[in-house]
Scaffold this motif. Structure first.
Motif, PDB file in Angstrom:
ATOM      1  N   PRO A 267       0.810  -1.230   0.000  1.00 21.03           N
ATOM      2  CA  PRO A 267       0.000   0.000   0.000  1.00 21.03           C
ATOM      3  C   PRO A 267       0.837   1.272   0.000  1.00 21.03           C
ATOM      4  N   PHE A 268       1.923   1.281   0.743  1.00 20.13           N
ATOM      5  CA  PHE A 268       2.784   2.464   0.767  1.00 20.13           C
ATOM      6  C   PHE A 268       3.547   2.619  -0.549  1.00 20.13           C
ATOM      7  N   ASP A 269       3.799   1.505  -1.232  1.00 22.19           N
ATOM      8  CA  ASP A 269       4.436   1.576  -2.539  1.00 22.19           C
ATOM      9  C   ASP A 269       3.505   2.223  -3.553  1.00 22.19           C
ATOM     10  N   VAL A 270       2.221   1.898  -3.471  1.00 23.50           N
ATOM     11  CA  VAL A 270       1.229   2.504  -4.358  1.00 23.50           C
ATOM     12  C   VAL A 270       1.178   4.018  -4.138  1.00 23.50           C
ATOM     13  N   VAL A 271       1.177   4.444  -2.884  1.00 29.38           N
ATOM     14  CA  VAL A 271       1.160   5.874  -2.564  1.00 29.38           C
ATOM     15  C   VAL A 271       2.439   6.545  -3.048  1.00 29.38           C
ATOM     16  N   LYS A 272       3.585   5.865  -2.852  1.00 24.67           N
ATOM     17  CA  LYS A 272       4.858   6.423  -3.289  1.00 24.67           C
ATOM     18  C   LYS A 272       4.860   6.649  -4.800  1.00 24.67           C
ATOM     19  N   THR A 273       4.302   5.712  -5.547  1.00 21.60           N
ATOM     20  CA  THR A 273       4.218   5.850  -6.993  1.00 21.60           C
ATOM     21  C   THR A 273       3.371   7.064  -7.369  1.00 21.60           C
ATOM     22  N   GLN A 274       2.230   7.202  -6.705  1.00 20.78           N
ATOM     23  CA  GLN A 274       1.344   8.333  -6.972  1.00 20.78           C
ATOM     24  C   GLN A 274       2.048   9.657  -6.692  1.00 20.78           C
ATOM     25  N   ARG A 275       2.756   9.728  -5.575  1.00 21.48           N
ATOM     26  CA  ARG A 275       3.437  10.972  -5.209  1.00 21.48           C
ATOM     27  C   ARG A 275       4.553  11.299  -6.190  1.00 21.48           C
ATOM     28  N   GLN A 276       5.295  10.280  -6.637  1.00 24.28           N
ATOM     29  CA  GLN A 276       6.388  10.526  -7.571  1.00 24.28           C
ATOM     30  C   GLN A 276       5.859  11.001  -8.932  1.00 24.28           C
ATOM     31  N   THR A 288      -0.318  24.275 -13.288  1.00 25.43           N
ATOM     32  CA  THR A 288      -1.536  23.516 -13.000  1.00 25.43           C
ATOM     33  C   THR A 288      -1.328  22.472 -11.914  1.00 25.43           C
ATOM     34  N   ALA A 289      -0.082  22.322 -11.436  1.00 21.51           N
ATOM     35  CA  ALA A 289       0.190  21.288 -10.440  1.00 21.51           C
ATOM     36  C   ALA A 289      -0.545  21.609  -9.147  1.00 21.51           C
ATOM     37  N   SER A 290      -1.181  20.607  -8.597  1.00 25.32           N
ATOM     38  CA  SER A 290      -1.908  20.788  -7.342  1.00 25.32           C
ATOM     39  C   SER A 290      -1.012  20.459  -6.166  1.00 25.32           C
ATOM     40  N   LYS A 291      -1.332  20.981  -5.041  1.00 19.87           N
ATOM     41  CA  LYS A 291      -0.560  20.705  -3.843  1.00 19.87           C
ATOM     42  C   LYS A 291      -0.715  19.234  -3.459  1.00 19.87           C
ATOM     43  N   PRO A 292       0.404  18.514  -3.239  1.00 19.39           N
ATOM     44  CA  PRO A 292       0.300  17.083  -2.976  1.00 19.39           C
ATOM     45  C   PRO A 292      -0.425  16.789  -1.675  1.00 19.39           C
ATOM     46  N   SER A 293      -1.192  15.737  -1.689  1.00 22.94           N
ATOM     47  CA  SER A 293      -1.905  15.319  -0.484  1.00 22.94           C
ATOM     48  C   SER A 293      -0.962  14.592   0.446  1.00 22.94           C
ATOM     49  N   SER A 294      -1.353  14.491   1.709  1.00 25.68           N
ATOM     50  CA  SER A 294      -0.552  13.741   2.654  1.00 25.68           C
ATOM     51  C   SER A 294      -0.676  12.250   2.354  1.00 25.68           C
ATOM     52  N   THR A 295       0.251  11.481   2.897  1.00 23.33           N
ATOM     53  CA  THR A 295       0.260  10.040   2.652  1.00 23.33           C
ATOM     54  C   THR A 295      -1.031   9.392   3.123  1.00 23.33           C
ATOM     55  N   ARG A 300      -6.465   6.926   2.094  1.00 24.01           N
ATOM     56  CA  ARG A 300      -7.917   6.934   2.259  1.00 24.01           C
ATOM     57  C   ARG A 300      -8.616   7.152   0.922  1.00 24.01           C
ATOM     58  N   ARG A 301      -8.052   8.037   0.083  1.00 21.26           N
ATOM     59  CA  ARG A 301      -8.661   8.323  -1.210  1.00 21.26           C
ATOM     60  C   ARG A 301      -8.611   7.099  -2.128  1.00 21.26           C
ATOM     61  N   ILE A 302      -7.470   6.426  -2.130  1.00 20.93           N
ATOM     62  CA  ILE A 302      -7.324   5.227  -2.975  1.00 20.93           C
ATOM     63  C   ILE A 302      -8.302   4.146  -2.520  1.00 20.93           C
ATOM     64  N   ARG A 303      -8.419   3.983  -1.203  1.00 26.09           N
ATOM     65  CA  ARG A 303      -9.338   2.963  -0.679  1.00 26.09           C
ATOM     66  C   ARG A 303     -10.785   3.321  -0.994  1.00 26.09           C
ATOM     67  N   ALA A 304     -11.113   4.613  -0.933  1.00 29.69           N
ATOM     68  CA  ALA A 304     -12.480   5.039  -1.233  1.00 29.69           C
ATOM     69  C   ALA A 304     -12.811   4.858  -2.718  1.00 29.69           C
ATOM     70  N   GLU A 305     -11.844   5.119  -3.582  1.00 33.80           N
ATOM     71  CA  GLU A 305     -12.090   5.050  -5.022  1.00 33.80           C
ATOM     72  C   GLU A 305     -12.003   3.627  -5.571  1.00 33.80           C
ATOM     73  N   SER A 306     -11.036   2.834  -5.046  1.00 30.48           N
ATOM     74  CA  SER A 306     -10.778   1.516  -5.640  1.00 30.48           C
ATOM     75  C   SER A 306     -10.945   0.367  -4.658  1.00 30.48           C
ATOM     76  N   GLY A 307     -11.300   0.676  -3.413  1.00 28.58           N
ATOM     77  CA  GLY A 307     -11.426  -0.374  -2.415  1.00 28.58           C
ATOM     78  C   GLY A 307     -10.070  -0.839  -1.913  1.00 28.58           C
ATOM     79  N   THR A 308     -10.093  -1.865  -1.071  1.00 31.12           N
ATOM     80  CA  THR A 308      -8.851  -2.394  -0.507  1.00 31.12           C
ATOM     81  C   THR A 308      -7.940  -2.930  -1.596  1.00 31.12           C
ATOM     82  N   ARG A 309      -8.524  -3.474  -2.661  1.00 34.65           N
ATOM     83  CA  ARG A 309      -7.721  -3.999  -3.770  1.00 34.65           C
ATOM     84  C   ARG A 309      -6.867  -2.913  -4.399  1.00 34.65           C
TER      85      ARG A 309
END
Length: 352
Positions: A267-276, A288-295, A300-309
């Motif tokens: 899960p932290f690898d997925v977040v790291k990829t998104q942040r990079q 147009t770059a938005s301010k990065p969200s916290s880890t 929480r956003r990934i889980r809400a959009e795509s579930g635990t998978r």
């Protein structure tokens, strides 16, 4: 005195010899793993168009986009401006029916060197990072064992976590600088002005942007990896009634421990990829770059959009890549240390 008597991993060899052993391991790992990533890129390129997704799979870039190349040692962010700089990674499309077919066709039509596209930047960042990490781990492990008088399994866990924390902290500014240089053509003088401007605007901590999610992924990975590695190695040595681990035991222990750590920290690898990827897009489109969200918000956003998978996206590619990379790296490193230990023993015997 410690060199003569200490049986710890780093006790019989010098830090310079540890650095040589780990550097050799990093080079060999990159040489073996890079072709797997290149083939994976090409297979994914014919199935899926580039999108800023949440998987750890590498996707081919559209002009002005960034993409993430991950080998078993490090992640590397590449930014493409109008397709320039991506030709070595994403050549003219060729249809592949599978992995073996991709290997054959890339070698036949593009040359065998194409299988190692992107190797130079991998080595530039991965070798020093790996040298710092492995040398620090061995030194910390030997120190903690001597200081506490214990050889418990908590020592590798603690030493691994601290070593990775140090390596990530040292390398993070270099990663940011490299990303800026890849996002647009900058001379070293222009790069210096760019960094000074960033520091003046956001402070020195801006050089460690992305440090948080990297630490959350890599430090637990390292702690779990070394804990399981020493545990599995000890079990295998006992099962085969060996006093010291052989090359194959180190190889198997590295693969098993790397797989376990990779799955648990995915899960932290997925977040790291998104942040990079967000960091790369910010370099291409700063307006147009938005301010990065916290880890935690991203989790929480990934889980809400795509579930635990969604938190375990890219499970298979990560395991397929990390397991052999960890196995090659640790077995080569252990082999190098054994070589230097025997060399030092022979020198001492000749000196008597």
């Amino acid at each position: 005195m410690a060199q003569q008597t200490s049986p710890s991993p780093g006790g019989a060899i010098t830090p310079l010899q540890q650095m040589l052993a780990s550097g050799t391991g990093a080079i060999l790992t990159s040489l073996f793993v890079t072709p797997l990533d290149v083939v994976k890129i090409r297979l994914q390129a014919q199935r899926t168009p580039f999108s800023k997704g949440l998987t750890v799979m590498l996707l081919p870039p559209a002009p002005g986009k960034c993409f993430l190349y991950c080998n078993g040692l490090m992640d590397h962010l590449y930014v493409c401006q109008n397709g320039n700089g991506c030709t070595a990674w994403y050549k003219a499309p060729t249809h592949f029916s599978g992995t073996l077919d991709a290997f054959v066709k890339i070698t036949r039509y593009e040359g065998i060197r194409s299988l190692w596209s992107g190797l130079p930047p991998t080595l530039v960042m991965a070798v020093p990072a790996t040298v710092i990490y492995f040398t620090t781990y061995d030194q910390l492990r030997a120190y903690l064992q001597a200081r506490t008088g214990s050889r418990g399994h908590h020592i590798p866990l603690l030493a691994g976590a601290l070593a990775r924390l140090g390596a990530v902290t040292v390398i993070s500014p270099l990663e940011l600088i490299r990303t800026k240089m890849q996002s647009r053509q900058l001379s070293y003088r222009e790069l210096g002005v760019c960094i000074q401007s960033a520091v003046a605007q956001d402070g020195w901590l801006s050089l460690w942007r992305g440090w948080g999610p990297t630490v959350l992924r890599d430090v637990p990975f390292s702690a779990l990896y070394w804990f399981n590695y020493e545990l599995v190695k000890e079990w295998l040595c006992g099962r085969f009634r060996l006093d010291e681990a052989t090359f194959m035991i180190s190889f198997a222990s590295g693969a098993i421990s790397g797989t376990v750590a990779a799955v648990l920290t995915l899960p932290f690898d997925v977040v790291k990829t998104q942040r990079q990827i967000e960091l790369g897009d910010g370099e291409v489109h700063p307006v147009t770059a938005s301010k990065p969200s916290s880890t935690w918000l991203l989790l929480r956003r990934i889980r809400a959009e795509s579930g635990t998978r969604g938190l375990f996206a890219g499970f298979l590619p990560r395991v397929i890549k990390v397991a052999p990379a960890c196995a090659i790296m640790i077995s080569t490193y252990e082999f190098g240390k054994t070589f230097f230990q025997k060399l030092n023993q022979e020198r001492r015997l000749r000196g008597l």
